[in-house]
Design a protein around this motif. Structure first.
Motif, PDB file in Angstrom:
ATOM      1  N   ILE A 139       0.843  -1.209   0.000  1.00 33.30           N
ATOM      2  CA  ILE A 139       0.000   0.000   0.000  1.00 33.30           C
ATOM      3  C   ILE A 139       0.872   1.251   0.000  1.00 33.30           C
ATOM      4  O   ILE A 139       0.612   2.228  -0.717  1.00 33.30           O
ATOM      5  CB  ILE A 139      -0.951  -0.012   1.217  1.00 33.30           C
ATOM      6  CG1 ILE A 139      -2.009  -1.103   1.041  1.00 33.30           C
ATOM      7  CG2 ILE A 139      -1.614   1.349   1.390  1.00 33.30           C
ATOM      8  CD1 ILE A 139      -2.872  -1.312   2.260  1.00 33.30           C
ATOM      9  N   MET A 140       1.937   1.218   0.761  1.00 31.23           N
ATOM     10  CA  MET A 140       2.862   2.359   0.786  1.00 31.23           C
ATOM     11  C   MET A 140       3.544   2.537  -0.573  1.00 31.23           C
ATOM     12  O   MET A 140       3.724   3.671  -1.046  1.00 31.23           O
ATOM     13  CB  MET A 140       3.900   2.146   1.882  1.00 31.23           C
ATOM     14  CG  MET A 140       4.863   3.311   2.063  1.00 31.23           C
ATOM     15  SD  MET A 140       5.972   3.026   3.464  1.00 31.23           S
ATOM     16  CE  MET A 140       7.051   4.462   3.327  1.00 31.23           C
ATOM     17  N   ALA A 141       3.913   1.424  -1.233  1.00 31.71           N
ATOM     18  CA  ALA A 141       4.574   1.504  -2.545  1.00 31.71           C
ATOM     19  C   ALA A 141       3.658   2.127  -3.593  1.00 31.71           C
ATOM     20  O   ALA A 141       4.136   2.822  -4.500  1.00 31.71           O
ATOM     21  CB  ALA A 141       5.011   0.112  -2.989  1.00 31.71           C
ATOM     22  N   ALA A 142       2.345   1.890  -3.480  1.00 34.63           N
ATOM     23  CA  ALA A 142       1.408   2.420  -4.464  1.00 34.63           C
ATOM     24  C   ALA A 142       1.433   3.949  -4.528  1.00 34.63           C
ATOM     25  O   ALA A 142       1.139   4.542  -5.576  1.00 34.63           O
ATOM     26  CB  ALA A 142      -0.005   1.933  -4.157  1.00 34.63           C
ATOM     27  N   PHE A 143       1.783   4.598  -3.423  1.00 38.44           N
ATOM     28  CA  PHE A 143       1.751   6.062  -3.368  1.00 38.44           C
ATOM     29  C   PHE A 143       3.150   6.669  -3.225  1.00 38.44           C
ATOM     30  O   PHE A 143       3.274   7.854  -2.919  1.00 38.44           O
ATOM     31  CB  PHE A 143       0.866   6.509  -2.199  1.00 38.44           C
ATOM     32  CG  PHE A 143      -0.549   6.009  -2.302  1.00 38.44           C
ATOM     33  CD1 PHE A 143      -1.462   6.631  -3.152  1.00 38.44           C
ATOM     34  CD2 PHE A 143      -0.968   4.905  -1.574  1.00 38.44           C
ATOM     35  CE1 PHE A 143      -2.764   6.173  -3.259  1.00 38.44           C
ATOM     36  CE2 PHE A 143      -2.272   4.434  -1.674  1.00 38.44           C
ATOM     37  CZ  PHE A 143      -3.172   5.058  -2.529  1.00 38.44           C
ATOM     38  N   ALA A 144       4.183   5.849  -3.463  1.00 37.65           N
ATOM     39  CA  ALA A 144       5.561   6.345  -3.374  1.00 37.65           C
ATOM     40  C   ALA A 144       5.912   7.100  -4.657  1.00 37.65           C
ATOM     41  O   ALA A 144       5.977   6.507  -5.732  1.00 37.65           O
ATOM     42  CB  ALA A 144       6.523   5.191  -3.149  1.00 37.65           C
ATOM     43  N   LYS A 145       6.146   8.394  -4.531  1.00 42.14           N
ATOM     44  CA  LYS A 145       6.446   9.229  -5.692  1.00 42.14           C
ATOM     45  C   LYS A 145       7.805   9.909  -5.586  1.00 42.14           C
ATOM     46  O   LYS A 145       8.140  10.748  -6.422  1.00 42.14           O
ATOM     47  CB  LYS A 145       5.355  10.297  -5.872  1.00 42.14           C
ATOM     48  CG  LYS A 145       3.951   9.723  -6.053  1.00 42.14           C
ATOM     49  CD  LYS A 145       3.862   8.825  -7.278  1.00 42.14           C
ATOM     50  CE  LYS A 145       2.451   8.241  -7.452  1.00 42.14           C
ATOM     51  NZ  LYS A 145       2.377   7.280  -8.570  1.00 42.14           N
ATOM     52  N   SER A 146       8.581   9.553  -4.587  1.00 43.92           N
ATOM     53  CA  SER A 146       9.923  10.117  -4.439  1.00 43.92           C
ATOM     54  C   SER A 146      10.902   9.001  -4.132  1.00 43.92           C
ATOM     55  O   SER A 146      10.517   7.918  -3.660  1.00 43.92           O
ATOM     56  CB  SER A 146       9.952  11.167  -3.318  1.00 43.92           C
ATOM     57  OG  SER A 146       9.742  10.569  -2.057  1.00 43.92           O
TER      58      SER A 146
END
Length: 475
Positions: A350-357
């Motif tokens: 779930i955290m990887a889905a919103f990792a943009k940096s």
């Protein structure tokens, strides 16, 4: 032949060689398709291919999709023959020794690496890679070798204390993970310094060294009967062929008899464990398989060195998972350790889905630290409730299910990633996180129905003692 009962060096060397190839494969195909679609070489600067220029964005998305589709074809070419080879080789190892399941995959992967050497050196068509994948699958592939290695460990554990088998299997998983991360780290620098041909060649020679260790140094874990003692005379010449043919038929039937000849209660436990293992592998492998493509995509646009750093950092996941199994197995039932691991998988994806940096993508590894725990624990739970003569058949089923799960997850998630790339590239991670609910539910069912694996292992031990007394000859 062989003097050492130590399977860990073979597993570690195999993991290092295999995961030198895996990131190489994705990045090599990515760069070849970039050249074919754009007519220009892949940019040397990590961010130059992620320019805001519209034409670059279009080319980048086209390369992402074509790479995902090609890797899907490669996986299918590998999957279909490997499903048959896995069941055959690992179950047959109950009769002819565990090396039967370890040597063919090493030969297949050595030839696979050699094919990559020739293709990268002479720029042959990428279609030849599909033939190399088929050949590797025909020889068994990683799951066959790993299944044989876990059966080897189960042979050595024998009647060890209850937690010993779980810890030793977790140690094998840890070795796989640590050497995998180290190989991925080396690969990033290796590509930058020497291109693709030399890393592929290095992997080829590592497989040859491993093959020598298994054939010459490693001692067989099973005590095989001496065929010369049972027969003599003219019939002895035909006996080996007949015996091997009979053994092959028996071991193929052994997978069926693993369920048909046992009690219903044990069958329910095994099927629930296999189903939980399958869905867990689909969720974990499906999410992890698109990490590199996700990292190469905008807005991260990682270089080969950053990809290597990320893969190396993932080795901490295996170390912490091993420590978690070693410590938690002393105070928690196996089922609760699995549930904790599933929670770790869901949180990380779930955290990887919103990792943009870049920083956030590195931090994704933190919630994933316990994500490998369900794998050795489930293997150990299934191993505890089958007899020593059924270990090969059981691990053949596990290897078959694992290979099928990996194939399904790669096929499904590659297609979904290519389809959702334009509107939300992190959707595949959310889907994988959602799938962890299924194995969690199956484990909860075993708890609610009181289908306890430890009790089943006690029943199995009692049955062994009864059979020994029945068949014991009077003095």
């Amino acid at each position: 032949m062989g003097r050492v009962l130590l399977i860990e060096p073979a597993v570690g060397l195999y993991a290092f060689a295999m995961f030198m190839i895996y990131p190489l494969l994705q990045q090599y195909v990515y760069r070849r398709l970039w050249f074919e679609l754009s007519g220009t070489t892949y940019p040397s600067e990590s961010l130059s291919h992620c320019s805001n220029n519209h034409s670059y964005i279009t080319i980048h998305q086209a390369v992402q999709k074509e790479t995902s589709i090609f890797l899907l074809k490669s996986e299918l070419c590998f999957l279909i023959p490997s499903l048959i080879s896995t069941l055959l080789l690992v179950s047959y190892s109950d009769h002819s020794g565990r090396k039967v399941a370890i040597v063919p995959p090493l030969v297949g992967d050595a030839l696979f690496a050699l094919c990559y050497v020739l293709i990268s050196r002479f720029s042959f068509s990428l279609s030849y890679l599909l033939a190399a994948s088929f050949l590797s699958g025909l020889m068994g592939g990683p799951t066959t070798l790993i299944g044989g290695c876990f059966a080897y460990v189960a042979d050595l554990c024998g009647e060890d204390p209850e937690g010993q088998k779980t810890v030793r299997m977790a140690r094998l998983d840890m070795i796989l993970g640590v050497l995998t991360g180290l190989a991925s780290l080396c690969t990033g620098f290796y590509i930058k310094a020497a291109g693709f041909t030399w890393p592929f060649l290095t992997a080829f020679f590592l497989h040859l060294i491993n093959l020598f260790y298994v054939l010459v140094v490693l001692k067989e874990s099973l005590v095989l009967p001496n065929p010369g003692l049972s027969l003599s005379g003219p019939s002895a010449a035909k006996a080996p062929r007949l015996r091997q043919s009979h053994a092959l038929t028996t071991r193929l039937q052994g997978v069926y008899l693993l369920f048909a000849a046992s009690k219903r209660r044990r069958n329910v436990v095994l099927l629930l464990m296999l189903a939980a293992f399958a869905f867990f592998r689909v969720a974990l492998q499906g999410g992890m398989s698109i990490f590199i493509l996700y990292e190469l995509n905008t807005p991260l646009c990682w270089s080969e060195v950053l990809v290597g750093y990320g893969s190396a950092l993932s080795s901490a996941i295996y170390l912490v998972s091993f420590a978690g199994v070693a410590l938690l197995s002393r105070c928690l039932p196996d089922a609760y350790i699995i549930l904790l691991g599933l929670t770790s998988v869901a949180a990380g994806l779930i955290m990887a889905a919103f990792a943009k940096s870049t920083l956030l993508m590195f931090l994704v590894r933190l919630p994933l630290l316990l994500s490998i725990m369900p794998t050795p624990v489930l293997r150990s739970m299934m191993s505890k409730i089958v007899s020593g003569s059924e270990q090969g058949a059981m691990f053949a089923c596990v290897a078959f299910v694992e290979m099928l799960s990996i194939g399904v997850s790669f096929t499904m998630f590659s297609s979904i990633y290519a389809a959702t790339l334009s509107w939300f590239s992190g959707f595949s991670f959310l889907l994988a996180a959602g799938l962890t609910l299924i194995p969690a539910i199956l484990i909860c069912v075993t708890l609610c129905l009181r289908l306890d694996v430890y009790e089943e292992s006690i029943i199995l031990t009692e049955e062994r003692m009864e059979n020994t007394e029945i068949f014991e000859l009077p003095p």
